[in-house]
Design a protein around this motif. Sequence first.
Motif, PDB file in Angstrom:
ATOM      1  N   LEU A  89       5.377  -5.288   1.061  1.00  0.00           N
ATOM      2  CA  LEU A  89       4.374  -6.015   0.863  1.00  0.00           C
ATOM      3  C   LEU A  89       3.030  -5.397   0.697  1.00  0.00           C
ATOM      4  O   LEU A  89       2.844  -4.541   1.166  1.00  0.00           O
ATOM      5  N   LEU A  90       2.216  -6.163  -0.306  1.00  0.00           N
ATOM      6  CA  LEU A  90       0.996  -5.761  -0.641  1.00  0.00           C
ATOM      7  C   LEU A  90      -0.003  -6.439   0.236  1.00  0.00           C
ATOM      8  O   LEU A  90       0.097  -7.903  -0.108  1.00  0.00           O
ATOM      9  N   LEU A  91      -0.674  -5.882   0.968  1.00  0.00           N
ATOM     10  CA  LEU A  91      -1.942  -6.563   1.816  1.00  0.00           C
ATOM     11  C   LEU A  91      -3.251  -5.824   1.277  1.00  0.00           C
ATOM     12  O   LEU A  91      -3.462  -5.175   1.368  1.00  0.00           O
ATOM     13  N   SER A  92      -4.002  -7.196   0.797  1.00  0.00           N
ATOM     14  CA  SER A  92      -5.173  -6.671   0.093  1.00  0.00           C
ATOM     15  C   SER A  92      -6.409  -6.871   0.969  1.00  0.00           C
ATOM     16  O   SER A  92      -6.411  -7.696   2.020  1.00  0.00           O
ATOM     17  N   ARG A  93      -7.677  -6.452   0.693  1.00  0.00           N
ATOM     18  CA  ARG A  93      -8.759  -6.568   1.381  1.00  0.00           C
ATOM     19  C   ARG A  93      -8.757  -6.352   3.014  1.00  0.00           C
ATOM     20  O   ARG A  93      -8.960  -7.242   3.785  1.00  0.00           O
ATOM     21  N   VAL A  94      -8.133  -5.175   3.184  1.00  0.00           N
ATOM     22  CA  VAL A  94      -7.704  -5.018   4.662  1.00  0.00           C
ATOM     23  C   VAL A  94      -8.817  -5.199   5.701  1.00  0.00           C
ATOM     24  O   VAL A  94      -9.982  -4.780   5.228  1.00  0.00           O
ATOM     25  N   VAL A  95      -8.803  -5.645   6.809  1.00  0.00           N
ATOM     26  CA  VAL A  95      -9.706  -5.744   7.783  1.00  0.00           C
ATOM     27  C   VAL A  95      -9.263  -5.300   9.033  1.00  0.00           C
ATOM     28  O   VAL A  95      -8.023  -5.188   9.252  1.00  0.00           O
ATOM     29  N   VAL A  96     -10.032  -5.040  10.292  1.00  0.00           N
ATOM     30  CA  VAL A  96      -9.821  -4.569  11.474  1.00  0.00           C
ATOM     31  C   VAL A  96      -8.675  -5.492  11.923  1.00  0.00           C
ATOM     32  O   VAL A  96      -7.821  -5.011  12.651  1.00  0.00           O
ATOM     33  N   LEU A 106       0.814  -1.024  11.524  1.00  0.00           N
ATOM     34  CA  LEU A 106      -0.446  -0.531  10.610  1.00  0.00           C
ATOM     35  C   LEU A 106      -1.533  -0.286  11.362  1.00  0.00           C
ATOM     36  O   LEU A 106      -1.784  -1.079  12.269  1.00  0.00           O
ATOM     37  N   GLN A 107      -2.279   0.750  11.095  1.00  0.00           N
ATOM     38  CA  GLN A 107      -3.588   0.877  11.663  1.00  0.00           C
ATOM     39  C   GLN A 107      -4.488   1.009  10.600  1.00  0.00           C
ATOM     40  O   GLN A 107      -4.387   1.311   9.575  1.00  0.00           O
ATOM     41  N   VAL A 108      -5.785   0.562  11.121  1.00  0.00           N
ATOM     42  CA  VAL A 108      -6.879   0.370  10.074  1.00  0.00           C
ATOM     43  C   VAL A 108      -7.964   1.252  10.292  1.00  0.00           C
ATOM     44  O   VAL A 108      -8.214   1.909  11.612  1.00  0.00           O
ATOM     45  N   ALA A 109      -8.652   2.103   9.296  1.00  0.00           N
ATOM     46  CA  ALA A 109      -9.531   3.125   9.708  1.00  0.00           C
ATOM     47  C   ALA A 109     -10.818   2.818   8.632  1.00  0.00           C
ATOM     48  O   ALA A 109     -10.605   2.407   7.686  1.00  0.00           O
ATOM     49  N   ALA A 110     -12.048   3.279   9.002  1.00  0.00           N
ATOM     50  CA  ALA A 110     -13.083   3.132   8.384  1.00  0.00           C
ATOM     51  C   ALA A 110     -13.858   4.555   8.618  1.00  0.00           C
ATOM     52  O   ALA A 110     -14.056   4.991   9.826  1.00  0.00           O
ATOM     53  N   SER A 111     -14.675   4.868   7.484  1.00  0.00           N
ATOM     54  CA  SER A 111     -15.571   6.085   7.883  1.00  0.00           C
ATOM     55  C   SER A 111     -17.026   5.635   8.595  1.00  0.00           C
ATOM     56  O   SER A 111     -17.413   4.759   8.285  1.00  0.00           O
ATOM     57  N   TYR A 112     -17.129   6.673   9.263  1.00  0.00           N
ATOM     58  CA  TYR A 112     -18.608   6.515   9.993  1.00  0.00           C
ATOM     59  C   TYR A 112     -19.675   7.007   9.157  1.00  0.00           C
ATOM     60  O   TYR A 112     -19.233   7.980   8.224  1.00  0.00           O
ATOM     61  N   SER A 113     -20.724   6.357   9.219  1.00  0.00           N
ATOM     62  CA  SER A 113     -21.895   7.099   8.581  1.00  0.00           C
ATOM     63  C   SER A 113     -22.296   8.478   9.301  1.00  0.00           C
ATOM     64  O   SER A 113     -21.883   8.772  10.307  1.00  0.00           O
ATOM     65  N   LYS A 114     -23.011   9.254   8.336  1.00  0.00           N
ATOM     66  CA  LYS A 114     -23.532  10.640   8.941  1.00  0.00           C
ATOM     67  C   LYS A 114     -24.303  10.351  10.295  1.00  0.00           C
ATOM     68  O   LYS A 114     -25.101   9.402  10.359  1.00  0.00           O
TER      69      LYS A 114
END
Length: 291
Positions: free
Chosen positions: A93-100, A122-130
Amino acid sequence: IQMLLLPSPLMEVYVPEMPVVALHGGDVTLNCSFSVATPFNLSDLTVFWQLTDTKRSVHGYREGHDQLVDQAESFANRTSLFPAQLGLGNTSLLLSRVVVADEGSYTCFVRVQDYGSAALLLQVAASYSKPVVTLEPESNLRPGDAVALTCVAYGGYPQADVIWQDGGGRNLTDNITTSLVANEKGLFSMTSVLTVVLEPNSTYSCRLINPLLGEEGYASVTITGQNIAFPPVALWVTIGLAVCLLVLLIALAAVCRRKIKESCEEARREGKRGWKRRGGVEGKKEGERRL
């Protein structure tokens, strides 16, 4: 009494054993495949993806077509299979525009003649700002004061690990307080506060580690002697002592000047008296000689 007999699950369905990590806002493929002993017609294939815990429909396929009538609204226009791969046993399955909110367990159900299913995480990750480190208060600091160092980073997920260290590499993490605030997208703003007793020429560093991405953010602050103001009480005491010393020196100079002046005047008077005595004696002698 009639009993409904279901075929036993003889089909092997394969999904990743390790959690699948997806970047927030990106696309992710949830891999699922199956194997059958004999060739099959796509019209006989049923594929059904659902959330394991809530049983909500994520994507359906039956009789050669996508079946999305029961699809949960949050997945609308964001899911698709790989039609050209279905005949080869690929039901990914292709899941687009992943959200938390997509994070969780997904079950892949496959049926041809027999059926089988398997679940993946499925785990979601996002980069933090500096991260940025600030000092509170920023002025009127004195050695020995308790100072709050604040490390802030934005827009990341999941919660990052925070490590505080001093200039010598000593771990100060036991003295911190960390808080999380989620925005409308579910991404975190992390604030970590370290309280220390102020020492001149000290360096403190904050390191944030995203446990899923392995990314690290680093920031530090150095407190030098120039950042530390002279203690107000000591400052006024010093000024007072300086004024007193100046007054004392002026008074001493005046006394010395007066004493020197008096000594000089006394010396002049003594000189005049001595001159007069010498003059009288010499005059008397001169008169005796004349007689």
